[in-house]
Design a protein around this motif. Structure first.
Motif, PDB file in Angstrom:
ATOM      1  N   SER A  49       0.654  -1.254  -0.148  1.00  0.00           N
ATOM      2  CA  SER A  49      -0.019   0.066   0.173  1.00  0.00           C
ATOM      3  C   SER A  49       0.953   1.373  -0.041  1.00  0.00           C
ATOM      4  O   SER A  49       2.132   1.201   0.661  1.00  0.00           O
ATOM      5  N   ALA A  50       0.318   2.269  -0.511  1.00  0.00           N
ATOM      6  CA  ALA A  50       1.171   3.513  -0.654  1.00  0.00           C
ATOM      7  C   ALA A  50       0.622   4.501   0.337  1.00  0.00           C
ATOM      8  O   ALA A  50      -0.792   4.505   0.754  1.00  0.00           O
ATOM      9  N   ARG A  51       1.558   5.083   0.890  1.00  0.00           N
ATOM     10  CA  ARG A  51       1.344   6.103   1.902  1.00  0.00           C
ATOM     11  C   ARG A  51       1.773   7.581   1.239  1.00  0.00           C
ATOM     12  O   ARG A  51       2.933   7.493   0.760  1.00  0.00           O
ATOM     13  N   TRP A  52       1.356   8.419   1.800  1.00  0.00           N
ATOM     14  CA  TRP A  52       1.775  10.047   1.562  1.00  0.00           C
ATOM     15  C   TRP A  52       2.354  10.229   2.708  1.00  0.00           C
ATOM     16  O   TRP A  52       1.780  10.467   3.917  1.00  0.00           O
ATOM     17  N   LEU A  53       3.789  10.611   2.667  1.00  0.00           N
ATOM     18  CA  LEU A  53       4.407  11.409   3.789  1.00  0.00           C
ATOM     19  C   LEU A  53       4.933  12.896   3.644  1.00  0.00           C
ATOM     20  O   LEU A  53       5.290  13.036   2.520  1.00  0.00           O
ATOM     21  N   MET A  54       4.928  13.643   4.447  1.00  0.00           N
ATOM     22  CA  MET A  54       5.267  14.979   4.411  1.00  0.00           C
ATOM     23  C   MET A  54       6.732  15.060   5.204  1.00  0.00           C
ATOM     24  O   MET A  54       6.773  14.630   6.558  1.00  0.00           O
ATOM     25  N   LEU A  55       7.921  15.527   4.384  1.00  0.00           N
ATOM     26  CA  LEU A  55       9.188  15.556   5.064  1.00  0.00           C
ATOM     27  C   LEU A  55       9.595  16.941   5.032  1.00  0.00           C
ATOM     28  O   LEU A  55       9.638  17.794   4.296  1.00  0.00           O
ATOM     29  N   ARG A  56      10.083  17.317   6.766  1.00  0.00           N
ATOM     30  CA  ARG A  56      10.620  18.676   6.818  1.00  0.00           C
ATOM     31  C   ARG A  56      11.883  18.274   7.372  1.00  0.00           C
ATOM     32  O   ARG A  56      11.961  17.751   8.576  1.00  0.00           O
ATOM     33  N   THR A  57      13.019  18.846   6.783  1.00  0.00           N
ATOM     34  CA  THR A  57      14.383  18.487   7.221  1.00  0.00           C
ATOM     35  C   THR A  57      15.239  19.739   7.208  1.00  0.00           C
ATOM     36  O   THR A  57      15.254  20.636   6.291  1.00  0.00           O
ATOM     37  N   GLU A  58      16.175  19.607   8.208  1.00  0.00           N
ATOM     38  CA  GLU A  58      17.373  20.648   8.254  1.00  0.00           C
ATOM     39  C   GLU A  58      18.479  19.968   7.952  1.00  0.00           C
ATOM     40  O   GLU A  58      18.946  19.067   8.842  1.00  0.00           O
TER      41      GLU A  58
END
Length: 843
Positions: free
Chosen positions: A467-476
């Protein structure tokens, strides 16, 4: 011409046939026989002083010059001769002699050509000087042409440039040989040469080998001693490569200008020797300075914020230092004259001449919005950390040197690992959806290239079950000493449900737009408080965008008779007095002529949570102009049918009233024939949608049995141009023709074999367009003369043609057959009564 006696008349006639301004005649002893007034004036001797005397004693100088042998040669050989020489009597003049033998001796005609010779000598001298001048230019690229464009001089330089030798070019048209294309009309160049004496410009020409050339030409007009133009000297320079380079430079500068404008980058150039700072207008715009005022290094230092001035000056010193020659790349703050603080990115490159820096060229870019966005991201990151602490997302950290992933307890679940399993970085990388890992790497690389360390994006990730999941990535990102990332810290949020809801909403909106488009509807919204409306594009109803417009402006475009009703419904809906409405009205649309009918349905879409009043109205509208026009046409057709029916009944009533009733059988037949004629007229009008009927078709319907050729059968001949009858004339003329045909069948040419009825018509102009129709019968029983009383047919003709149509009827009861002439106007129906080509011929 003076002469001693009549013996010289032949000589005089001969002399008059010769060419010359002055004439005289000599006998065989060279004595003067004739001597005209022009010669007397030229020599300064009257006729009586020379006639009868020899030319040698009268003018002694003639015996010692070139003239004497010429005269003796003609006298001896008896052949005409023409010669030019210095004057024997007046040596300062140049004379053209024409000498003819005559029966008495010789005749001499001469003209003074001194001025022409001097002009020719001056021209020759001028050409020699020109050749001398051109000889000095022969190694250059130059040519000379006459005023007709014919090449008279062709230098070696021209030969090398164009490929034609002088022998090939001389005598040819310069423009045709070189296929010259002028920047302005040649007449304008000639006018400039005549006015100023010279012209300079670029010419496009073609060499012998087909090469396209751009030649800079300097044309100089040469004049003779009298000021008359005689030639054009052209100095030529091949600037083909130069113009190509200039065009390429201009194109490059244009691209640079477009690029800097698109990127909102200002360019500056500081020259140290003159301490001169040159800036583009975008630099002054960024600094908030007046572009009309010159930019100086001192002014530039004043706009740099005091907190960053020391750092900026130190970077400039390092750039000018021949040992370091360090390129400048930094960000700082500037303060505009109005006090506003802006963040800018400064980049510059020093230029050295040997070991000495001569200038610095650089760019300036306003990055305030980017800096503010970064600040907002940092603030958001802080808020995100608070949210993470509440357990809504996972925090993670990647050691890029050790290639190790660690994170908060929520991280394994988000990445599809078991709760007790430690996330493995290598395994997590394999679970990116196809293409997503590469896209994420490109985003990080681009951010680092811009000098940014913060990255935010959304991507698809595959769990072990597929199954496909949508993830939000915030990185420094943290950089090491080499400038490469060594650590990444951030948060991860599962946004799968939000993306599914967004996708479902988009699909729903797409279906709605398609439904609206399929129904030909335009959606609209109204803010009742701001009096602002929005609507979808009527040309693209499936578009997702709505364009704003003033509600009052739209109301003003509504038809004055409908505007009050529409405003009342909108006001009632805006106050909540009604929940919805449906209304039809007319509106002026700029893309169309006239008024368009609109059907609009509206309802309350949203209400204010505090007041309960409507805060947003929504609805749909569609164009019903075609439906309204169809309804109007149907109503008009119904009225027309009603009118025609009444007319037809009135005609039937008249036919019944006027038909004799003594014989019931004849009465029935007469009534049926007249009603049938009326029915045929109605059928013709129905075919033409009641706009009229063609005259020939009407006659063919009435006279159809007699239009077929037969051995002895009576027949009818029709002759005339196409004519369109208006409806009233169709009915009336149909009745009239029926009566004429009935009379011809009973008593006239159609009552016996061999009879002939000829129907001719034409259109005439008698103040206005009239139809003249001639009915002529031949081959029937002899006509005894005009009847003693008017029959029904005559009364029908009078009633239809004269009373109903305003025309005239003339009947001639000739013994060989009846003749009837009918004149009726053709403009009663308000339509074109004849085809355009016929009407044009009449006019």
């Amino acid at each position: 011409m003076a002469q001693p006696d009549g013996s010289g008349s032949c000589a005089v006639r001969t002399l008059f046939q010769a060419l010359g301004d002055c004439t005289y005649a000599l006998d065989r002893e060279f004595r003067f026989l004739a001597y005209d007034e022009a010669a007397a004036t030229y020599f300064g001797r009257p006729a009586e002083a020379v006639l009868g005397r020899t030319i040698w004693e009268t003018f002694p100088k003639t015996s010692i010059g070139r003239l004497e042998p010429v005269l003796r040669q003609v006298m001896e050989e008896r052949r005409p001769l023409r010669a030019e020489m210095a004057g024997a009597v007046r040596p300062d003049r140049w004379i053209e002699y024409t000498i003819y033998p005559t029966p008495e001796g010789i005749g001499i005609a001469f003209s003074d050509r001194t001025e022409a010779r001097r002009a020719a000598e001056a021209l020759q001298a001028n050409e020699e000087r020109l050749r001398d001048l051109l000889a000095t230019l022969d190694l250059g690229t130059s040519m000379a042409r006459d005023l007709d464009g014919i090449i008279r001089f062709w230098s070696e330089g021209c030969g090398r440039l164009y490929g034609w030798a002088a022998a090939e070019a001389l005598g040819q048209s310069a423009h045709r040989l070189l296929q010259t294309q002028f920047p302005v009309p040649p007449s304008a160049i000639e006018a400039m040469l005549e006015a100023t004496g010279e012209w300079t410009g670029d010419l496009r020409q073609v060499a012998r080998d087909g090469r396209a050339l751009i030649v800079e030409a300097r044309k100089v007009l040469r004049r003779d001693a009298t000021g008359r133009p005689v030639a054009v000297l052209e100095a030529l320079s091949d600037v083909t490569a130069q113009r190509a380079a200039e065009a390429a430079l201009a194109e490059s500068e244009a691209r640079l200008a477009l690029a800097t404008a698109a990127a909102e980058i200002g360019i500056w150039d500081w020259t140290f020797a003159s301490d001169r700072l040159v800036c583009s207008t975008h630099v002054t715009h960024i600094c908030g300075l007046d572009p009309a005022q010159p930019m100086t290094p001192a002014a530039a230092r004043r706009v740099v914020d005091r907190a960053d001035l020391t750092r900026v000056l130190a970077a400039l010193r390092r750039a000018r230092d021949p040992k370091s020659r360090q390129r400048i790349a930094l960000e700082c703050c500037i303060r505009r004259p109005d006090g506003e603080l802006r963040h800018v990115a400064l980049q510059a490159e020093p230029v050295f001449a040997g070991a000495k820096a001569t200038r610095i060229v650089g760019t300036l870019r306003d990055v305030t919005e980017r800096w503010q966005m970064q600040e907002e991201r940092f603030a958001s990151a802080a808020r995100l950390r608070l949210a993470v602490e509440a357990g809504r997302m996972a925090v993670w950290d990647v050691d890029m040197v050790e290639d190790r992933l660690t994170g908060s307890p929520e991280l394994p679940r988000l990445l599809g690992f078991s709760a007790t399993e430690v996330p493995d970085l290598a395994k997590a990388r394999t679970r990116f959806a196809p293409g997503e890992r590469e896209r994420l790497g490109s985003l990080i690389a681009a951010a680092l290239a811009r000098g940014e360390h913060f990255v935010e994006t959304e991507f698809r990730y595959l769990w072990p079950d597929g199954s496909a999941r949508w993830l939000m990535l915030r990185t420094e990102l943290s950089l090491g000493a080499s400038g490469r990332p060594v650590r990444a810290t951030g948060v991860l949020l599962d946004i799968t449900e939000r993306r599914r809801m967004e996708e479902a909403l988009r699909e729903s909106e797409a279906r709605l737009r398609l439904a609206v488009a399929a129904a030909g509807l335009t959606s609209w919204e109204v803010d009742p408080l701001q009096r602002v409306a929005r609507r979808s594009d009527p040309l693209h109803p499936a578009s997702a965008t709505l364009s704003d417009f003033s509600l009052e402006a739209y109301l003003a475009s509504i038809h004055p008779e409908d505007r009050g009703r529409v405003r009342g419904r909108l006001d009632a809906l805006s106050t909540g007095s009604i929940e919805d409405y449906a209304i039809e009205y007319r509106v002026q649309v700029p893309e169309r002529d006239g008024w368009c009918w609109i059907e609009s349905h509206g309802t309350i879409a949203e209400r204010d949570t505090q007041t309960g009043l409507p805060s947003r109205l929504a609805g749909v509208a569609r164009d019903i102009t075609e439906r309204k026009q169809a309804e109007e046409r149907q109503s008009l057709l119904a009225r027309e049918v009603d009118h025609r029916a009444k007319n037809a009944l009135a005609v039937v009533q008249a036919a019944l009233r006027l038909t004799p009733k003594e014989d019931p059988v004849a009465y029935v037949q007469a009534v049926e024939g007249r009603v049938a004629a009326l029915a045929r007229a109605q059928t013709l009008l129905a075919r033409g949608r009641w706009t009229g009927a063609e005259l020939r078709a009407l006659l063919e319907d009435e006279l159809a049995p007699f239009l077929v050729d037969g051995a002895q059968a009576p027949r009818v001949r029709l002759e005339g141009p196409p004519v369109l009858l208006w409806p009233a004339a169709t009915q009336a003329l149909s009745m009239a023709v029926h009566e004429l045909a009935t009379n011809a069948v009973k008593h006239g040419a159609l009552s016996q074999p061999g009879g002939l009825v000829t129907v001719r018509w034409r259109v005439e102009i008698m103040g206005s367009l009239h139809l003249r129709l001639d009915w002529t019968e031949r081959g029937g029983p002899p006509v005894a003369g005009s009847p003693g009383r008017r029959g029904f047919g005559s009364r029908v003709l009078e009633a239809t043609v004269r009373a109903q149509l305003g025309g005239q009827v003339r009947q001639n009861w000739a013994a060989e057959g009846v003749q009837v002439q009918i004149d009726i106007p053709l403009l009663g129906g308000g339509i074109a009564p004849v085809p355009p080509d016929v009407a044009a011929t009449l006019q």
